[in-house]
Design a protein around this motif. Structure first.
Motif, mmCIF file in Angstrom:
data_model
loop_
_atom_site.group_PDB
_atom_site.id
_atom_site.type_symbol
_atom_site.label_atom_id
_atom_site.label_comp_id
_atom_site.label_asym_id
_atom_site.label_seq_id
_atom_site.Cartn_x
_atom_site.Cartn_y
_atom_site.Cartn_z
ATOM 1 N N GLU A 114 38.542 51.511 31.330
ATOM 2 C CA GLU A 114 39.507 51.175 32.381
ATOM 3 C C GLU A 114 39.006 50.019 33.227
ATOM 4 O O GLU A 114 39.752 49.079 33.518
ATOM 5 C CB GLU A 114 39.774 52.403 33.257
ATOM 6 C CG GLU A 114 40.788 52.146 34.365
ATOM 7 C CD GLU A 114 41.009 53.380 35.232
ATOM 8 O OE1 GLU A 114 41.844 53.306 36.146
ATOM 9 O OE2 GLU A 114 40.326 54.407 34.988
ATOM 10 N N ASP A 115 37.728 50.086 33.633
ATOM 11 C CA ASP A 115 37.168 49.014 34.454
ATOM 12 C C ASP A 115 37.121 47.701 33.677
ATOM 13 O O ASP A 115 37.400 46.620 34.226
ATOM 14 C CB ASP A 115 35.758 49.382 34.920
ATOM 15 C CG ASP A 115 35.770 50.438 36.023
ATOM 16 O OD1 ASP A 115 36.822 50.589 36.673
ATOM 17 O OD2 ASP A 115 34.729 51.089 36.220
ATOM 18 N N LYS A 161 40.572 46.160 33.508
ATOM 19 C CA LYS A 161 40.978 45.644 34.815
ATOM 20 C C LYS A 161 40.367 44.267 35.061
ATOM 21 O O LYS A 161 41.046 43.338 35.516
ATOM 22 C CB LYS A 161 40.566 46.606 35.922
ATOM 23 C CG LYS A 161 41.445 47.846 36.046
ATOM 24 C CD LYS A 161 40.971 48.699 37.204
ATOM 25 C CE LYS A 161 41.858 49.953 37.358
ATOM 26 N NZ LYS A 161 41.376 50.807 38.478
#
Length: 455
Positions: A49-50, A53
């Motif tokens: 997820e990071d 992003k």
């Protein structure tokens, strides 16, 4: 030795560090840190997820200064769809693998990394081996692009140098086969042979031959063994060199143990570290590749490297790098013009001051003499393609041919003996030996065309 399984090795190391590497850099590590450094590290070690992003932020930002960092990460995340998509979006290039991105990067020096890339590079390489901090650190001086430095698959000294190794008389070297190739060296009457079957595993020796401190810098990947003098004439102990574990355009970066600067193996100049920017350039000495049989015939009193090196390796003939030497493919990316020669065809390279030239070994089929010029210097080359042997000497105005008697040339003025130091005429005249070396075409072509001899 460089292993093809380098990516898998790094994946294992990375999994060990995920739980301990902070996503936010320590202040003492990055005096000139920026958000881009932190974000780039998150792309490497953050959660999916990071990572996604950050990649979305990079795409929206639209600047190419993060591309060098993303290419570094791609090597260890080759299947990351989002990462590959971001590279395509930022550069307008088609999707491709890490090796092709490295070639693209080499061909586009106008793509500059963000400020603090040296911090990012240092942190990434220290994940592999904390000792890499000796070579790459924030603010390190460099004359080559840090983004082009690639990990070769081993730790610092993972390819151990042989320092003052034991030599034995030729008659005791029962492990040697007549067709084994050797690096033959003769300095001030001290004549020695260093078998390639052993040096393929070590790629570097530091020794004193004929009273002269020398190091053989051997890059198996580019087929190049160069003999350098290691006494810099500065009143200090001679330099001692090792293999760093890093490559630049598929050529090893060696390092000196005094300052831990990285040196270009092909030019003998420091390119990363405290010595970078100085006028240091190691002096070369002649070295000959030939068969053990031929070396013994011409030098019956030679000594040879003892197979008992103190390391556990399979020193069998043709064992190390068997697949690489048999393949036409490179193991690591490097741009090469193959319109004249195949990338891994052998050439003999001669560099005299600021001039350099290469001759394909195919021109020395069945023994051959070439008389040519490098700049204004006339040269005589005597070679044999089968044993990968070429010796170079200064030339004159005479025309030479091979004599019927082995080890001699004929010219208009008479007979000339071929020695490791010079061509010696019957009347005592001498044409001195020149320090050339054999190499794969891609290595010489890449360095000569890129201007890297001026590093």
């Amino acid at each position: 030795m460089v292993f093809i399984s380098a990516r898998r090795a790094f994946a294992l190391l990375l999994s060990m560090f995920l739980c301990v590497l902070p996503l936010h850099l320590q202040a003492q590590d990055v005096q000139h840190s920026s958000l881009l450094v932190e974000q780039s590290l998150q792309v490497l070690v953050g959660s999916r997820e990071d990572r996604n992003k950050v990649l979305a932020i990079f795409e929206q930002r639209g600047k190419t200064d993060v591309v060098p960092a993303l290419i570094q990460v791609l090597r260890f995340q080759p299947n990351s769809t989002q990462l590959r998509s971001t590279l395509v979006s930022l550069t307008g290039q088609p999707d491709q693998n890490w090796g092709d991105w490295m070639l693209w990067q080499e061909d586009h020096p106008e793509i500059k990394p963000f400020d603090g890339f040296d911090v990012f590079k240092a942190r990434v390489t220290q994940l592999i081996d904390p000792n890499f901090a000796d070579f790459l650190y924030p603010g390190v001086r460099h004359s080559i692009r840090l983004e082009e430095i690639a990990w070769g698959g081993v730790h610092k000294d993972g390819i151990p140098s042989l320092d003052n190794p034991e030599m034995i008389p030729a008659k005791k070297a029962d492990y040697m086969r007549d067709d084994d190739l050797v690096f033959g060296i003769s300095i001030n009457g001290d004549t020695r042979a260093y078998p390639l079957r052993i040096m393929n595993w070590h790629e570097m020796f530091n020794d004193v031959i004929g009273g002269v401190p020398v190091a053989l810098a051997y890059c198996t990947l580019c087929g190049s063994g160069i003999l350098y003098e290691t006494d810099l004439g500065d009143g200090k102990e001679p330099m001692v060199f090792g293999s760093s574990g890093f490559l630049y355009r598929s050529n090893k970066l060696m390092f000196d143990r005094r300052t831990h600067s990285l040196w270009n193996q092909f030019t003998g100049r420091p390119v990363v570290g405290t010595l970078t920017g100085t006028d240091l350039e190691l002096k070369t000495r002649p070295v000959t590749i030939t068969s053990w049989e031929q070396w013994k015939v011409h030098h019956p009193k030679t000594t040879v490297l003892d197979i008992d090196t103190g390391y556990r390796r399979d020193y069998g003939s043709g064992v190390a790098y068997r697949e690489y030497f048999a393949s036409s493919e490179l193991m690591f990316p490097a741009l090469v013009d193959q319109s004249e020669n195949a990338a891994k065809s052998y050439v003999f390279v001669l560099r005299l001051q600021s001039k350099e030239q290469a001759w394909p070994l195919s021109k020395f089929r069945d023994d051959h003499i070439i008389q040519d010029k490098v700049g204004e210097q006339k040269v005589i080359l005597i070679g044999n393609e089968k044993t990968r042997t070429v010796r170079a000497y200064t030339g004159n105005d005479e025309v030479f041919s091979l004599a019927e008697k082995a080890g001699y040339l004929e010219s208009d003025s008479g007979s000339w003996g071929i020695t490791e130091d010079a061509l010696v005429a019957e009347d005592g005249r001498k044409l001195k030996r020149l320090p050339g070396h054999v190499s794969y075409w891609f290595a010489w072509n890449n360095y000569s065309q890129s201007g890297a001899f001026a590093d």
